[in-house]
Design a protein around this motif. Structure first.
Motif, PDB file in Angstrom:
ATOM      1  N   GLY A 246       7.318  -4.184   4.643  1.00  9.52           N
ATOM      2  CA  GLY A 246       6.789  -4.677   3.390  1.00  9.52           C
ATOM      3  C   GLY A 246       5.888  -3.605   2.782  1.00  9.52           C
ATOM      4  N   ALA A 247       6.091  -3.269   1.516  1.00  2.73           N
ATOM      5  CA  ALA A 247       5.309  -2.180   0.907  1.00  2.73           C
ATOM      6  C   ALA A 247       5.062  -2.466  -0.566  1.00  2.73           C
ATOM      7  N   ILE A 258       8.207  14.653 -12.871  1.00  3.11           N
ATOM      8  CA  ILE A 258       8.168  13.961 -11.589  1.00  3.11           C
ATOM      9  C   ILE A 258       7.131  12.853 -11.656  1.00  3.11           C
ATOM     10  N   THR A 259       7.538  11.631 -11.339  1.00  2.00           N
ATOM     11  CA  THR A 259       6.623  10.492 -11.339  1.00  2.00           C
ATOM     12  C   THR A 259       6.071  10.292  -9.931  1.00  2.00           C
ATOM     13  N   PHE A 260       4.760  10.304  -9.810  1.00  2.00           N
ATOM     14  CA  PHE A 260       4.099  10.150  -8.517  1.00  2.00           C
ATOM     15  C   PHE A 260       3.571   8.731  -8.381  1.00  2.00           C
ATOM     16  N   SER A 261       3.767   8.149  -7.180  1.00  2.00           N
ATOM     17  CA  SER A 261       3.275   6.801  -6.896  1.00  2.00           C
ATOM     18  C   SER A 261       2.680   6.761  -5.502  1.00  2.00           C
ATOM     19  N   GLY A 262       1.636   5.980  -5.345  1.00  2.00           N
ATOM     20  CA  GLY A 262       1.092   5.712  -4.021  1.00  2.00           C
ATOM     21  C   GLY A 262       1.850   4.565  -3.374  1.00  2.00           C
ATOM     22  N   VAL A 263       1.950   4.580  -2.045  1.00  3.57           N
ATOM     23  CA  VAL A 263       2.668   3.544  -1.308  1.00  3.57           C
ATOM     24  C   VAL A 263       1.806   3.091  -0.133  1.00  3.57           C
ATOM     25  N   ILE A 264       1.584   1.797  -0.006  1.00  5.43           N
ATOM     26  CA  ILE A 264       0.918   1.227   1.156  1.00  5.43           C
ATOM     27  C   ILE A 264       1.755   0.047   1.644  1.00  5.43           C
ATOM     28  N   GLY A 265       1.730  -0.203   2.953  1.00  9.52           N
ATOM     29  CA  GLY A 265       2.515  -1.307   3.472  1.00  9.52           C
ATOM     30  C   GLY A 265       2.388  -1.441   4.971  1.00  9.52           C
ATOM     31  N   TYR A 266       3.358  -2.129   5.571  1.00  9.18           N
ATOM     32  CA  TYR A 266       3.368  -2.364   7.012  1.00  9.18           C
ATOM     33  C   TYR A 266       4.817  -2.320   7.489  1.00  9.18           C
ATOM     34  N   ARG A 267       5.019  -1.710   8.679  1.00  4.30           N
ATOM     35  CA  ARG A 267       6.372  -1.561   9.222  1.00  4.30           C
ATOM     36  C   ARG A 267       6.365  -1.945  10.694  1.00  4.30           C
ATOM     37  N   ALA A 268       7.368  -2.721  11.115  1.00  2.00           N
ATOM     38  CA  ALA A 268       7.558  -3.081  12.512  1.00  2.00           C
ATOM     39  C   ALA A 268       9.004  -2.778  12.892  1.00  2.00           C
ATOM     40  N   ILE A 287       8.176  -2.548  20.820  1.00  6.33           N
ATOM     41  CA  ILE A 287       7.918  -2.816  19.412  1.00  6.33           C
ATOM     42  C   ILE A 287       6.903  -1.789  18.930  1.00  6.33           C
ATOM     43  N   GLN A 288       7.270  -1.041  17.894  1.00  7.13           N
ATOM     44  CA  GLN A 288       6.347  -0.117  17.240  1.00  7.13           C
ATOM     45  C   GLN A 288       5.981  -0.730  15.890  1.00  7.13           C
ATOM     46  N   HIS A 289       4.687  -0.838  15.627  1.00  6.60           N
ATOM     47  CA  HIS A 289       4.280  -1.500  14.389  1.00  6.60           C
ATOM     48  C   HIS A 289       2.950  -0.933  13.923  1.00  6.60           C
ATOM     49  N   GLY A 290       2.732  -1.001  12.608  1.00  5.91           N
ATOM     50  CA  GLY A 290       1.469  -0.528  12.064  1.00  5.91           C
ATOM     51  C   GLY A 290       1.555  -0.263  10.575  1.00  5.91           C
ATOM     52  N   PRO A 291       0.418   0.053   9.948  1.00  3.55           N
ATOM     53  CA  PRO A 291       0.381   0.337   8.505  1.00  3.55           C
ATOM     54  C   PRO A 291       1.135   1.625   8.164  1.00  3.55           C
ATOM     55  N   ILE A 292       1.616   1.699   6.937  1.00  6.02           N
ATOM     56  CA  ILE A 292       2.225   2.917   6.400  1.00  6.02           C
ATOM     57  C   ILE A 292       1.484   3.314   5.126  1.00  6.02           C
ATOM     58  N   LEU A 293       1.269   4.617   4.968  1.00  5.49           N
ATOM     59  CA  LEU A 293       0.626   5.180   3.790  1.00  5.49           C
ATOM     60  C   LEU A 293       1.463   6.362   3.324  1.00  5.49           C
TER      61      LEU A 293
END
Length: 299
Positions: A246-247, A258-268, A287-293
């Motif tokens: 989910g992000a 070039i369009t720049f965007s920030g991305v935050i979310g979580y991945r499992a 299971i590997q899980h944690g926030p993504i930036l």
């Protein structure tokens, strides 16, 4: 006899405009109404767009690792992994090329992570080993996860789009399980280096087919919510694998096209893979899980 004909017969001069108008009317009558103007299609044709997103995945590990028949239970947070790992920053990137409803997908993760005895519990630690082993344990895993596939937009309703996807996920691993040796008479097939004995997996790799779906929701111009889920393995590579992401992406600006965007979310990401028996057994049930930036670049 018509007026013009009488005038011409008698030699009377007739205004040129009258002749032209008459001839024009006669010609127009012969040719009929003018053809309709051609319709020019001004609809915008789809074109390829590309998006590359380097990101960091702050992973925690929960599961079981087996190396040469020695199994350990791992429960390590991201902080635990950072403190023990040889590297603080792994190499990770996501790529998408889109043409209309069709998209090509790619994602690569390289990492080298470790955990020490405070995050590992012994499980069938050392069969065939006689003597005394201390309780100090260590686990180091070098890993590559590479995903590639295709997606197709099957439905759209206003800002909401629904895609189905399929492809494959490739895994490559090398794992070292180390034990602190205080006194040992026979350590079987373990390798000894100084005061530690090592169980080394060597190179292990496999390929999982994957199928899944994703939802893209444009919350506002420049703001998008992204949800994805997939399953894989199904006995072809691993016994079973699943992933959930989910992000949220938010546009930062445009520079030189070039369009720049920030991305935050979580991945499992979970996988259950095993091969071999006895002292040749390798298993990765984790299971590997944690926030993504991340920082997305679209062009």
């Amino acid at each position: 006899m018509g007026y013009l004909a009488k005038c011409l017969t008698r030699g009377v001069m007739v205004p040129v405009g009258l002749l032209a108008g008459s001839a024009g009317n006669s010609l127009a009558a012969d040719l009929g109404p003018p053809p309709p103007a051609p319709v020019i299609d001004t609809a915008v044709q789809p074109a390829w767009t590309f998006r590359f997103t380097p990101y960091g995945w702050l992973t925690a590990w929960n599961g079981t690792q087996t190396v040469r028949g020695r199994s350990v239970k791992v429960d390590a947070s991201f902080i635990d992994i950072v403190e023990k790992s040889d590297t603080l920053v792994a190499l990770m990137g996501d790529f998408e090329a889109r043409f209309g409803r069709f998209a090509l997908l790619g994602d690569v993760v390289w990492s080298r992570v470790g955990a020490d005895r405070s995050n590992i519990r012994s499980r069938t630690l050392a069969p065939g080993v006689t003597g005394t082993l201390a309780t100090s344990l260590g686990l180091d895993v070098e890993m590559v996860i590479a995903e590639f596939g295709v997606a197709y937009e099957v439905a759209r309703s206003g800002p909401l789009a629904f895609d189905i996807l399929g492809g494959a996920r490739y895994w490559y691993q090398e794992a070292d399980l180390s034990l602190a040796v205080t006194a040992a008479v026979d350590i079987g097939d373990l390798q000894v280096a100084g005061a530690r004995a090592f169980a080394r997996s060597g190179s292990v790799d496999w390929l999982d087919p994957i199928v899944g779906a994703r939802v893209r929701y444009t919350m506002a111009p420049g703001h998008e919510l992204f949800l994805r889920g997939d399953i894989g393995g199904l006995g072809v590579g691993s016994d079973f694998s699943w992933q959930a992401i989910g992000a949220y992406g938010f546009e930062l600006g445009t520079y030189q096209g070039i369009t720049f965007s920030g991305v935050i979310g979580y991945r499992a990401l979970s996988v259950d893979y095993a091969q071999g028996e006895g002292r040749r057994r390798y298993e990765f049930d984790m299971i590997q899980h944690g926030p993504i930036l991340g920082l997305s670049m679209r062009f």
